[in-house]
Design a protein around this motif. Sequence first.
Motif, PDB file in Angstrom:
ATOM      1  N   SER A   1       0.816  -1.209   0.000  1.00  0.00           N
ATOM      2  CA  SER A   1       0.000   0.000   0.000  1.00  0.00           C
ATOM      3  C   SER A   1       0.854   1.264   0.000  1.00  0.00           C
ATOM      4  N   ALA A   2       2.147   1.147   0.361  1.00  0.00           N
ATOM      5  CA  ALA A   2       3.006   2.328   0.411  1.00  0.00           C
ATOM      6  C   ALA A   2       3.506   2.721  -0.972  1.00  0.00           C
ATOM      7  N   THR A   3       3.486   1.765  -1.901  1.00  0.00           N
ATOM      8  CA  THR A   3       4.069   2.030  -3.217  1.00  0.00           C
ATOM      9  C   THR A   3       3.361   3.140  -3.970  1.00  0.00           C
ATOM     10  N   PRO A   4       2.005   3.133  -4.106  1.00  0.00           N
ATOM     11  CA  PRO A   4       1.349   4.236  -4.812  1.00  0.00           C
ATOM     12  C   PRO A   4       1.606   5.583  -4.176  1.00  0.00           C
ATOM     13  N   ALA A   5       1.625   5.628  -2.821  1.00  0.00           N
ATOM     14  CA  ALA A   5       1.886   6.889  -2.131  1.00  0.00           C
ATOM     15  C   ALA A   5       3.288   7.386  -2.438  1.00  0.00           C
ATOM     16  N   LEU A   6       4.269   6.465  -2.407  1.00  0.00           N
ATOM     17  CA  LEU A   6       5.633   6.845  -2.705  1.00  0.00           C
ATOM     18  C   LEU A   6       5.731   7.355  -4.137  1.00  0.00           C
ATOM     19  N   THR A   7       5.046   6.689  -5.062  1.00  0.00           N
ATOM     20  CA  THR A   7       5.077   7.121  -6.445  1.00  0.00           C
ATOM     21  C   THR A   7       4.503   8.517  -6.591  1.00  0.00           C
ATOM     22  N   ARG A   8       3.426   8.798  -5.894  1.00  0.00           N
ATOM     23  CA  ARG A   8       2.848  10.137  -5.931  1.00  0.00           C
ATOM     24  C   ARG A   8       3.826  11.165  -5.391  1.00  0.00           C
ATOM     25  N   ARG A   9       4.514  10.826  -4.327  1.00  0.00           N
ATOM     26  CA  ARG A   9       5.487  11.750  -3.750  1.00  0.00           C
ATOM     27  C   ARG A   9       6.637  12.015  -4.714  1.00  0.00           C
ATOM     28  N   VAL A  10       7.095  10.953  -5.373  1.00  0.00           N
ATOM     29  CA  VAL A  10       8.175  11.118  -6.353  1.00  0.00           C
ATOM     30  C   VAL A  10       7.718  12.008  -7.500  1.00  0.00           C
ATOM     31  N   ARG A  11       6.500  11.782  -7.971  1.00  0.00           N
ATOM     32  CA  ARG A  11       5.977  12.604  -9.066  1.00  0.00           C
ATOM     33  C   ARG A  11       5.839  14.062  -8.644  1.00  0.00           C
ATOM     34  N   THR A  12       5.391  14.278  -7.407  1.00  0.00           N
ATOM     35  CA  THR A  12       5.253  15.643  -6.910  1.00  0.00           C
ATOM     36  C   THR A  12       6.619  16.326  -6.838  1.00  0.00           C
ATOM     37  N   ALA A  13       7.614  15.632  -6.325  1.00  0.00           N
ATOM     38  CA  ALA A  13       8.964  16.205  -6.257  1.00  0.00           C
ATOM     39  C   ALA A  13       9.475  16.556  -7.645  1.00  0.00           C
ATOM     40  N   HIS A  14       9.231  15.681  -8.610  1.00  0.00           N
ATOM     41  CA  HIS A  14       9.682  15.945  -9.982  1.00  0.00           C
ATOM     42  C   HIS A  14       8.964  17.155 -10.573  1.00  0.00           C
ATOM     43  N   ARG A  15       7.666  17.309 -10.282  1.00  0.00           N
ATOM     44  CA  ARG A  15       6.938  18.467 -10.800  1.00  0.00           C
ATOM     45  C   ARG A  15       7.493  19.765 -10.224  1.00  0.00           C
ATOM     46  N   LEU A  16       7.759  19.754  -8.935  1.00  0.00           N
ATOM     47  CA  LEU A  16       8.310  20.945  -8.295  1.00  0.00           C
ATOM     48  C   LEU A  16       9.681  21.292  -8.865  1.00  0.00           C
ATOM     49  N   THR A  17      10.520  20.283  -9.016  1.00  0.00           N
ATOM     50  CA  THR A  17      11.860  20.520  -9.549  1.00  0.00           C
ATOM     51  C   THR A  17      11.796  21.012 -10.988  1.00  0.00           C
ATOM     52  N   ALA A  18      10.938  20.411 -11.795  1.00  0.00           N
ATOM     53  CA  ALA A  18      10.811  20.834 -13.193  1.00  0.00           C
ATOM     54  C   ALA A  18      10.345  22.283 -13.290  1.00  0.00           C
TER      55      ALA A  18
ATOM     56  N   ARG B   1       1.940  25.652  -0.508  1.00  0.00           N
ATOM     57  CA  ARG B   1       3.241  26.115  -0.022  1.00  0.00           C
ATOM     58  C   ARG B   1       3.752  25.204   1.094  1.00  0.00           C
ATOM     59  N   ARG B   2       2.871  24.764   1.975  1.00  0.00           N
ATOM     60  CA  ARG B   2       3.283  23.877   3.062  1.00  0.00           C
ATOM     61  C   ARG B   2       3.850  22.577   2.511  1.00  0.00           C
ATOM     62  N   THR B   3       3.206  22.053   1.474  1.00  0.00           N
ATOM     63  CA  THR B   3       3.696  20.815   0.875  1.00  0.00           C
ATOM     64  C   THR B   3       5.085  21.007   0.275  1.00  0.00           C
ATOM     65  N   PHE B   4       5.297  22.169  -0.345  1.00  0.00           N
ATOM     66  CA  PHE B   4       6.624  22.452  -0.930  1.00  0.00           C
ATOM     67  C   PHE B   4       7.708  22.259   0.114  1.00  0.00           C
ATOM     68  N   PHE B   5       7.505  22.815   1.308  1.00  0.00           N
ATOM     69  CA  PHE B   5       8.550  22.762   2.330  1.00  0.00           C
ATOM     70  C   PHE B   5       8.630  21.393   3.017  1.00  0.00           C
ATOM     71  N   ASN B   6       7.721  20.506   2.701  1.00  0.00           N
ATOM     72  CA  ASN B   6       7.885  19.114   3.105  1.00  0.00           C
ATOM     73  C   ASN B   6       8.891  18.394   2.217  1.00  0.00           C
ATOM     74  N   TYR B   7       9.139  18.967   1.048  1.00  0.00           N
ATOM     75  CA  TYR B   7      10.047  18.365   0.078  1.00  0.00           C
ATOM     76  C   TYR B   7      11.392  19.087   0.005  1.00  0.00           C
ATOM     77  N   PHE B   8      11.349  20.415   0.025  1.00  0.00           N
ATOM     78  CA  PHE B   8      12.554  21.203  -0.201  1.00  0.00           C
ATOM     79  C   PHE B   8      12.666  22.323   0.832  1.00  0.00           C
ATOM     80  N   ALA B   9      13.905  22.640   1.195  1.00  0.00           N
ATOM     81  CA  ALA B   9      14.136  23.706   2.165  1.00  0.00           C
ATOM     82  C   ALA B   9      14.145  25.078   1.518  1.00  0.00           C
ATOM     83  N   SER B  10      14.346  25.147   0.192  1.00  0.00           N
ATOM     84  CA  SER B  10      14.462  26.443  -0.478  1.00  0.00           C
ATOM     85  C   SER B  10      14.228  26.278  -1.973  1.00  0.00           C
ATOM     86  N   LYS B  11      14.118  27.407  -2.675  1.00  0.00           N
ATOM     87  CA  LYS B  11      14.025  27.361  -4.136  1.00  0.00           C
ATOM     88  C   LYS B  11      15.266  26.709  -4.728  1.00  0.00           C
ATOM     89  N   GLU B  12      16.437  27.047  -4.175  1.00  0.00           N
ATOM     90  CA  GLU B  12      17.680  26.496  -4.697  1.00  0.00           C
ATOM     91  C   GLU B  12      17.684  24.974  -4.615  1.00  0.00           C
TER      92      GLU B  12
END
Length: 211
Positions: free
Chosen positions: A4-21, A48-59
């Motif tokens: 059950s953790a796999t779909p959630a992890l995949t969503r998190r990975v996709r979200t991180a990639h969208r933010l980075t892109a 915005r709160r979700t962003f800071f769960n993934y990254f500490a800054s824009k850089e």
Amino acid sequence: MVDSATPALTRRVRTAHRLTAAARRRTAEDGLSGFTVDEVCDEAGISRRTFFNYFASKEDAVLGFTTLWDQHEIEERFTSGGDPDEPGVSASLLDDYAALLVDRWTEVGLTPEHVADLVAAMDREPRLLSRVFEHVQTRERADVELVRAREGLPEGDLRASVAVQVVCALAGACLGQFLEPANSEPLNALMQRRLVAAREVFAATLTGGTR
């Protein structure tokens, strides 16, 4: 059983990639000071709160430096491959460390497109390059300690640092080839071919072999 953790992890990975892109595109177009975190969040469709769960800054978002990637399982698999009670280094050390590097790159979804976006962002903001170098150097120092612990080597033993330096040099060459548009080989296959070649060079040097 379905994990059950796999779909959630995949969503998190996709979200991180969208933010980075989004962060890389905006940096390439406007520079780091030309956009806000909120604008990146709007483009990626997250808060915005979700962003800071993934990254500490824009850089960090531009560089993809996120706390999302959990290296524990990958590194544990590597360290369990050695026997610190046996003298010397294990025969599989270079292969296992190469596999560790490939696993890391695979986990973050490394593609030619991702690298091209990062290069475009760094062209606009050259100071990001120093962050990349700093990250690479920190990671290599940590990997020397991983090798040392796995092989039971004393502190300062050059074999640990040489193993990391040799494989990282081969990995850098493989990564360049992997990212070429004409390449069709998977990264692990490229690594294995270079490891085989490196062993032949070392063996010939040690035995004084000639053609």
